[in-house]
Design a protein around this motif. Structure first.
Motif, short mmCIF file in Angstrom:
data_model
loop_
_atom_site.label_atom_id
_atom_site.label_comp_id
_atom_site.label_asym_id
_atom_site.label_seq_id
_atom_site.Cartn_x
_atom_site.Cartn_y
_atom_site.Cartn_z
N LEU A 113 3.81 6.28 1.64
CA LEU A 113 2.83 5.67 2.53
C LEU A 113 3.02 4.15 2.61
N ILE A 115 -4.71 -2.73 3.29
CA ILE A 115 -3.88 -1.58 2.92
C ILE A 115 -3.22 -1.79 1.57
N LYS A 160 -6.26 5.60 9.80
CA LYS A 160 -5.18 6.53 9.46
C LYS A 160 -4.67 6.27 8.04
N TYR A 161 -4.35 5.01 7.78
CA TYR A 161 -3.75 4.72 6.46
C TYR A 161 -4.76 4.77 5.31
N ALA A 188 3.77 2.11 6.04
CA ALA A 188 2.80 1.15 6.57
C ALA A 188 3.30 -0.29 6.47
#
Ligand code: PHE
Length: 342
Positions: A21, A61, A4-5, A25
């Motif tokens: 974002l 991420i 998703k991220y 996250a």
């Protein structure tokens, strides 16, 4: 969560979206941060698996966010480069530079030449009392020299009993002021503006003179002649020149002489230092004992020479300028014609 991220980060269109974002996250209350907080409630076995996995995801991420951020900055830079460009091949716009006025140039030149001969610069006011301009120079009230000078007198209101003042008619009052202030010996020049009510091709009501004054125990006219000769050679850039001293009269010098320089006029062009014509360039003489006395200098101990020269006139001669008045018209076309302006 990972997919998703990573996917959302890849699609983020600008830095603001990317920041949203990051908060969602890995921010304090972000999805991954919350998951990490849940680790505490897990059994040791579960934690051993989930802990490293979450840490790895967080690192991944963060790396993806940083990479995307750099990529977005690159794109932004490309955009700017495409729109904000400068054509460095365009010709420059011409810019006219100011230049030094010819009279000022000549004044600086004269000052430099006399500096080499050991003369420093003295100054005096352009509005001076008639004592300094006349009386102290041995020109009493009804002396014909006063009338000859076409003096500009300063207006005095009725009842104003201060001594009369004039626009100085020559630079000679600086002789008095300098000796009064500094005594003897001395070696100075005094360049500056002077005023006389006169107007034709060779006269303007304001013009420039340079005074010379050398006082010591045994200064003679021979010293005057040598100094002037050196000056004329340097100023007109010649190796040799004859000077002619013509007996004359000034109230403030005794004896007095007007000085001519040897020259020729070939086809209207002045050549200094050759030929058998003569050109008057200045007035001079030995400083009158009374003038020394008036300046507080003892004439039994000191003596010396003085001279006074028209700056505009010798500027005209050097540059072949026929009309003095043009100097003060501020006409750029004229200044350019003689190479005095860009
Ligand atoms: N002051 C005189 C003039 O203006 C020139 C001069 C100066 C003559 C010094 C002799 C000595 O005409």
């Amino acid at each position: 969560l990972r997919e998703k991220y990573i996917d959302l980060i890849a699609k983020a269109g600008d830095e603001a979206a990317l920041e949203d974002l990051r908060v969602a996250a890995v921010g304090k209350k972000g999805e991954i941060s919350l998951k990490m907080r849940e680790l505490g409630k897990m059994s040791p076995e579960e934690r051993q698996v989930a802990g490293p996995a979450l840490n790895a995801l967080k690192d991944e991420i963060n790396a993806a966010l940083a990479a995307k951020k750099a990529a977005l900055a690159d794109v932004a830079l490309e955009e700017r480069l495409k729109t904000e460009w400068l054509d460095v091949t365009l010709p420059g716009r011409p810019m006219r530079r100011g230049t030094i006025h010819p009279v000022s140039q000549v004044m600086e030149e004269i000052t430099a030449i006399f500096a080499d001969l050991g003369f420093s610069v003295a100054e005096g006011p352009q509005i001076d009392s008639d004592w300094y301009n006349f009386d102290a120079l041995n020109i009493p009230s009804h002396h014909p020299a006063r009338a000859e000078m076409d003096t500009f007198y300063m207006h005095r209101a009725e009842g104003d009993n201060r001594p009369p003042h004039v626009l100085r008619t020559h630079t000679s009052p600086v002789q008095i002021r300098h000796m009064e202030a500094h005594g003897a010996p001395c070696r100075v020049i005094a360049p500056g503006r002077v005023y006389r009510a006169d107007y034709d091709q060779t006269h303007t009501p304001m013009f420039h003179q340079v005074e010379g004054l050398a006082i010591d125990r045994d200064i003679s006219m021979a010293n005057l002649k040598w100094v002037l000769e050196e000056f004329v050679k340097a100023y007109f850039e010649v190796d040799h020149v004859e000077l002619r001293f013509r007996a004359s009269h000034f109230p403030f010098t005794e004896p007095s002489a007007e000085v001519d320089i040897q020259c020729s006029w070939e086809g209207g062009v002045l050549k200094v230092g050759e030929g058998d014509d003569w050109l008057e360039i200045l007035g001079s003489g030995m400083v009158h004992p009374q003038v020394l006395k008036n300046s507080g200098v003892n004439p039994d101990e000191w003596q010396g020479f003085a001279f006074g020269m028209g700056i505009d006139r010798i500027a005209m001669l050097k540059y072949g300028i026929p009309d003095l008045r043009a100097f003060f018209d501020s006409d750029l076309r004229w200044l350019r014609h003689y190479g005095f302006a860009a």
